[in-house]
Design a protein around this motif. Structure first.
Motif, mmCIF file in Angstrom:
data_model
loop_
_atom_site.group_PDB
_atom_site.id
_atom_site.type_symbol
_atom_site.label_atom_id
_atom_site.label_comp_id
_atom_site.label_asym_id
_atom_site.label_seq_id
_atom_site.Cartn_x
_atom_site.Cartn_y
_atom_site.Cartn_z
ATOM 1 N N TRP A 83 22.943 19.267 -16.754
ATOM 2 C CA TRP A 83 22.657 17.141 -16.516
ATOM 3 C C TRP A 83 21.854 17.357 -17.075
ATOM 4 C CZ3 TRP A 83 25.414 14.059 -14.024
ATOM 5 C CH2 TRP A 83 26.976 14.213 -13.131
ATOM 6 N N ARG A 84 21.132 17.775 -17.333
ATOM 7 C CA ARG A 84 19.780 17.627 -18.171
ATOM 8 C C ARG A 84 20.189 17.302 -19.820
ATOM 9 N NH1 ARG A 84 14.545 21.407 -17.546
ATOM 10 N NH2 ARG A 84 13.126 19.128 -18.473
ATOM 11 N N THR A 85 21.010 18.195 -19.994
ATOM 12 C CA THR A 85 21.932 18.519 -20.822
ATOM 13 C C THR A 85 22.549 18.571 -21.532
ATOM 14 O OG1 THR A 85 23.206 20.216 -20.454
ATOM 15 C CG2 THR A 85 21.457 21.313 -21.002
ATOM 16 N N LEU A 86 23.674 17.082 -20.891
ATOM 17 C CA LEU A 86 24.688 16.632 -20.873
ATOM 18 C C LEU A 86 24.329 15.635 -22.260
ATOM 19 C CD1 LEU A 86 26.584 16.052 -17.278
ATOM 20 C CD2 LEU A 86 26.653 17.945 -19.349
ATOM 21 N N ALA A 87 25.216 15.512 -23.175
ATOM 22 C CA ALA A 87 25.127 14.685 -24.053
ATOM 23 C C ALA A 87 25.502 12.817 -23.634
ATOM 24 C CB ALA A 87 25.780 14.634 -25.229
ATOM 25 N N PRO A 88 24.595 11.986 -24.026
ATOM 26 C CA PRO A 88 24.483 11.190 -24.173
ATOM 27 C C PRO A 88 26.079 9.970 -24.882
ATOM 28 C CG PRO A 88 22.961 10.960 -25.734
ATOM 29 C CD PRO A 88 23.265 12.631 -25.236
ATOM 30 N N LYS A 89 26.922 9.788 -24.709
ATOM 31 C CA LYS A 89 27.997 9.317 -24.771
ATOM 32 C C LYS A 89 28.296 8.857 -25.998
ATOM 33 C CE LYS A 89 29.270 7.042 -20.386
ATOM 34 N NZ LYS A 89 29.754 6.674 -19.777
ATOM 35 N N GLY A 90 29.004 9.473 -27.200
ATOM 36 C CA GLY A 90 28.754 9.004 -28.523
ATOM 37 C C GLY A 90 28.351 10.332 -29.199
ATOM 38 N N ASP A 91 27.254 11.531 -28.725
ATOM 39 C CA ASP A 91 26.939 13.083 -28.838
ATOM 40 C C ASP A 91 27.855 14.036 -28.797
ATOM 41 O OD1 ASP A 91 25.171 11.193 -30.028
ATOM 42 O OD2 ASP A 91 23.512 11.680 -28.923
ATOM 43 N N ILE A 92 27.808 15.127 -29.757
ATOM 44 C CA ILE A 92 27.955 16.187 -29.031
ATOM 45 C C ILE A 92 27.291 16.978 -28.550
ATOM 46 C CG2 ILE A 92 28.835 18.148 -30.239
ATOM 47 C CD1 ILE A 92 30.534 16.445 -31.872
ATOM 48 N N SER A 93 27.008 18.054 -27.583
ATOM 49 C CA SER A 93 25.913 18.790 -26.649
ATOM 50 C C SER A 93 26.815 20.204 -27.112
ATOM 51 C CB SER A 93 25.548 18.845 -25.819
ATOM 52 O OG SER A 93 26.408 18.488 -24.779
ATOM 53 N N ILE A 94 26.309 21.155 -27.401
ATOM 54 C CA ILE A 94 26.524 22.900 -27.475
ATOM 55 C C ILE A 94 26.052 23.571 -26.795
ATOM 56 C CG2 ILE A 94 27.512 24.387 -29.257
ATOM 57 C CD1 ILE A 94 27.397 22.643 -31.527
ATOM 58 N N LEU A 95 26.237 24.331 -25.810
ATOM 59 C CA LEU A 95 26.206 24.958 -24.902
ATOM 60 C C LEU A 95 26.616 26.708 -24.767
ATOM 61 C CD1 LEU A 95 26.563 23.123 -21.591
ATOM 62 C CD2 LEU A 95 25.004 22.116 -23.706
ATOM 63 N N PHE A 96 25.445 26.947 -25.299
ATOM 64 C CA PHE A 96 25.344 28.586 -25.421
ATOM 65 C C PHE A 96 25.923 29.118 -23.528
ATOM 66 C CE2 PHE A 96 23.176 28.505 -29.403
ATOM 67 C CZ PHE A 96 24.109 30.187 -29.947
ATOM 68 N N GLY A 97 26.830 29.515 -23.326
ATOM 69 C CA GLY A 97 27.524 30.284 -22.134
ATOM 70 C C GLY A 97 27.553 29.048 -21.329
ATOM 71 N N GLY A 98 26.705 28.166 -21.220
ATOM 72 C CA GLY A 98 27.316 27.081 -20.109
ATOM 73 C C GLY A 98 26.747 27.226 -19.143
ATOM 74 N N TRP A 99 27.554 27.030 -17.816
ATOM 75 C CA TRP A 99 27.793 26.740 -15.980
ATOM 76 C C TRP A 99 28.456 28.765 -16.441
ATOM 77 C CZ3 TRP A 99 27.733 22.101 -18.274
ATOM 78 C CH2 TRP A 99 29.266 21.713 -18.908
ATOM 79 N N TYR A 100 29.239 28.921 -17.719
ATOM 80 C CA TYR A 100 29.596 30.328 -16.785
ATOM 81 C C TYR A 100 28.821 31.142 -16.684
ATOM 82 C CZ TYR A 100 34.199 27.311 -17.291
ATOM 83 O OH TYR A 100 34.587 26.299 -17.230
ATOM 84 N N LEU A 101 27.821 31.535 -17.470
ATOM 85 C CA LEU A 101 26.758 32.397 -18.168
ATOM 86 C C LEU A 101 26.896 33.325 -16.908
ATOM 87 C CD1 LEU A 101 26.389 33.626 -20.194
ATOM 88 C CD2 LEU A 101 23.991 32.813 -20.145
ATOM 89 N N ALA A 102 25.968 32.250 -15.933
ATOM 90 C CA ALA A 102 25.398 32.360 -14.559
ATOM 91 C C ALA A 102 26.804 33.287 -13.610
ATOM 92 C CB ALA A 102 25.550 31.840 -13.304
ATOM 93 N N PRO A 103 27.646 33.214 -13.426
ATOM 94 C CA PRO A 103 28.775 33.958 -12.682
ATOM 95 C C PRO A 103 29.491 35.159 -13.120
ATOM 96 C CG PRO A 103 29.649 31.155 -12.399
ATOM 97 C CD PRO A 103 28.377 32.075 -13.563
ATOM 98 N N ILE A 104 29.698 35.101 -14.404
ATOM 99 C CA ILE A 104 30.191 35.907 -15.450
ATOM 100 C C ILE A 104 29.574 37.169 -15.061
ATOM 101 C CG2 ILE A 104 30.484 36.888 -17.348
ATOM 102 C CD1 ILE A 104 31.859 34.518 -18.407
#
Lengths: 511, 511
Positions: free
Chosen positions: A91-112
């Motif tokens: 949630w801390r990393t979610l971009a505000p409207k109009g912006d772009i955030s790039i997430l390495f792995g995101g929420w997939y990293l830990a489950p994998i």
């Protein structure tokens, strides 16, 4: 599933040079257009080791206007992150409207990683993937554009590439942050990845499988995909607001049958002054002790206070806070959102206030505004407030799984009692500020609010986060009852020695 | 100094009961008035052990409307706090305008503790206290009302009270978070405390010494003091904007002698295309390596880019970021502040973006807006921008002391070159958005900006955070020069093995 990423697609240097300038110009143009919309863009970059995820992200930062792009990696959790529900860091990393955030792995990293290391089984992995699907749907429905890229290499190519990376001194750092050696069990990793992708590949948030052997092909494909996705979002700017099938229709609104849960609240309950004083004192002492115990055990507590205007929320909160050490709690009054808050999903402003382990946060009004005032006043569209029930349940479930004790109070009074209190406020100089025109307007919608509350309680009173309907006509009775409910719950929760409940698939891995 | 806190002042139960209701009503009323102003209130609660600081704070939370009061204790630092300059944790707690924050110990706790334990000597303590005085003056000048309470007990009373606290099971927790046993060396502690109080007792931010033996006297006195302070603030709502004597008058603005530092920037410098390409490539590779090294060594980097409109900031930043792993840097574009930012001191929005250890933050425009656009356009009053130089120097000094590498670039071009670039932007479809009416207006104030830049560089180019004036007429020359400056500084800084520089009086104590 990965066959198509191993066919040897290539782009020649000449073709790349011919295409890149236009792609870049277009990306910049479209990014500018996106800024004017309500869309935020989330790009997830995942894939096998050595596929060049870092390279892709650098390329994107080069092509796009980097002032509205933020990149996040999820290496070690900080202790502030560890002390909160697992999704807090996302949630801390979610971009505000109009912006772009790039997430390495995101929420997939830990489950994998967890499944790869056999820390969980397939069923547990699937449960987590379902949660991810819910999370992504929630963001998508709020207007977020999610792009998920999976970069893949054939085993032989990967082996060569990792070898040359580790040989090359200048690049050795690239290996640094990686503690899991996925590449050593290529097939096992591929199997896990396939399961993850299959379960989270939806119409609204598809995975894009990218062959990463040739860098030019890889980068151009990502650029084109991003461009097309943003362009098509601009053409249909409104997020799809189709309520999921799980949303039952609202309860029938027949005037003749408007008996709600609130009608069953026994408003005749009272508490005699003497009894009140002695009980209050005892309960406050116990609340004090229990909150320190909770602090020691690192069990947080989230309290939600909602209720009819003039229902006595403030008084009840004050009886609690005056008993608890001020270092241990925080009161968050919910009024109009700030502009930063408005630029995010409506739950964002509540996530940001979640307490660290062992603390108590008291919400004076809360996320339930979505299904109360926003519903009744029409500030939220029908699909918006209808899907809020499950969003809220998931939010509270996450807190609960993290060991947070969640309690919700509805302070109820009769319409007559409210009128009497409004009049009294008008007459008392230092209380006049507490009564506004809006209160009188809300009062006219009493029945609508009653139905909204009824549905809210039905849909969101859960085992882990129950609603407590408190008869509030007698303030003394209400205050003692709230306090007793809190004390009893805390006592029960703190008796057991377990901190968290059950399996946490995304907890930090100590490698 | 503490004599007056040992005279045995008492308030009888009857007197307390007679006074409390009015005090409470008045406090609520005045708190409401404060909400409408630009004033934020900071209450620091400090004193000897056993004096009942927690009790006072709970009383204040009971008396005030708790929805606009936030309380903060500074127990262990989180790792996110440890990885940043020490005052970051205090900036996080500063209340927005209209609100009240109550700080246990505040910025006084660590210096007292360090001196008490002989981790520093008197001279080092004094240096820290001077910094505190500067910090408080900065906040005060911005309209913050700071109240500092010191609660004191005679040694015998303290002994009794601590004994009964530790005997009483229910209260034993009160002793928990305290690791330093100040009370065991009462006189030594008193001596340190006296030095601290003496050095930080100023006209604008006095210490209030409160006799804490009698709880009713203690609480009533705090309540009255707070009430009076807030009332008197309301009567003179404007913060005192008298520039401190250290503010030299602005440099003479004679039309005949407007030769500034900027005139000495050699704008004829160029870089040939071939040389540019090869140098850029080499520097980028080295920048990549060095930023990873900085990450490993936990040395953060803060880069500031300012410059004439169309001076090439974006291009220079891009040449850097395309070389650095996107996981390691963040670009912060500075545009209009959000409303949360507007509700704080102007430096707050920059503090919140400071990087964790090992990361790089690139500010595309910065806190220097205060002494550039805000000065020239009159958005900041004269005292405001005049005192900003020393505020900024202190800010950067704190970063530097924390081991952050601070570099500042001014990208300069000639007026003719700017005109040419403006025209080119107008003519290029995808660059048209980069040129606005404001740019043309700013251009008319070229000479004023030049003087402002000149003064800015003179006053804020320091050993630890130097300004680099970059000739920008030739873009290639500018880009290579910026990159080389960064690489050389990083290389020099990372050669030494020391992480931080010198004594850090407020670092966490491992007890």
């Amino acid at each position: 599933m990965f066959e198509a990423t191993k066919v040897g697609r290539k782009v020649t240097k000449e073709d790349y040079k011919a295409e890149e300038p236009d792609l870049r110009t277009e990306l910049l143009r479209v990014q500018r257009e996106i800024r004017k919309t309500n869309t935020s863009v989330v790009i997830i970059v995942a894939g096998v080791e050595g596929a060049g995820k870092g390279g892709v992200v650098n390329r994107l930062n080069e092509w796009l206007d980097p002032r509205n792009v933020q990149t996040f990696a999820f290496w070690d959790q900080t202790d502030e992150e560890q002390a909160r529900p697992r999704y807090w860091r996302f949630w801390r990393t979610l971009a505000p409207k109009g912006d772009i955030s790039i997430l390495f792995g995101g929420w997939y990293l830990a489950p994998i990683e967890h499944r790869f290391r056999d820390r969980c089984d397939d069923a547990q992995l699937d449960a987590e993937l379902n949660r991810i699907a819910d999370f992504e749907r929630m963001l998508t429905e709020d207007g977020t554009l999610i792009l998920k890229f999976w970069f893949h290499l054939p085993e032989t190519v990967q082996k060569q590439r990792l070898k040359s990376l580790s040989r090359d001194d200048k690049s050795r750092w690239k290996m640094l942050p990686k503690k899991a050696r996925f590449s050593q069990q290529y097939r096992h990793f591929e199997k896990v990845a396939e399961r993850v992708i299959r379960h989270t590949d939806t119409g609204a948030t598809p995975w894009y499988m990218i062959e990463a052997t040739d860098k030019r092909y890889r980068d151009l494909t990502v650029g084109r995909t991003l461009l097309e996705a943003m362009k098509s979002r601009l053409e249909t700017p409104q997020p799809l607001c189709i309520p999921a099938t799980s949303h039952a229709p609202t309860l029938p609104n027949q005037a003749s049958a408007q008996i709600t849960l609130l009608d069953q609240v026994d408003l005749s309950k009272t508490k005699k002054r003497d009894l009140y004083k002695s009980e209050l004192k005892k309960l406050q002492a116990e609340a004090n002790e229990l909150t320190w115990k909770a602090y020691q055990k690192k069990r947080s507590c989230v309290l939600v206070f909602e209720g009819v205007d003039a229902g006595g929320k403030g008084g009840a909160i004050r009886r609690l806070t005056s008993a608890v050490d001020a270092r241990l709690y925080r009161t968050i009054p919910i009024a109009a959102p700030t502009d930063e808050e408005k630029a995010h999903h409506y739950l964002w402003r509540f996530w940001r206030h979640l307490p660290r382990a062992g603390r108590m946060t008291i919400f004076d009004r809360s996320w339930y505004g979505r299904v109360l005032v926003e519903r009744v006043e029409g500030f939220a569209s029908d699909p918006e407030w209808q899907r809020a029930y499950s969003e809220i349940n998931q939010f509270e479930q996450q807190m609960s799984e993290n060991g947070i004790i969640v309690m919700k109070f509805w302070l109820h009074i009769s319409a007559d009692e409210q009128l009497a209190r409004f009049e009294a406020r008008k007459a008392t100089p230092y209380k006049q500020h507490k009564i506004t025109d809006e209160d009188w307007r809300n009062r006219e919608k009493w029945e609508e609010y009653k139905l909204a509350v009824n549905e809210m309680v039905i849909r969101t009173s859960t085992e882990f986060a129950p609603w407590h309907l408190i008869p509030g006509n007698d303030k003394k009775y209400a205050r003692v009852t709230v306090l007793r409910t809190i004390v009893e719950r805390l006592r029960a929760e703190l008796k057991s020695d377990d901190k968290a409940s059950g399996y946490i698939p995304c907890g930090p891995l100590k490698v």
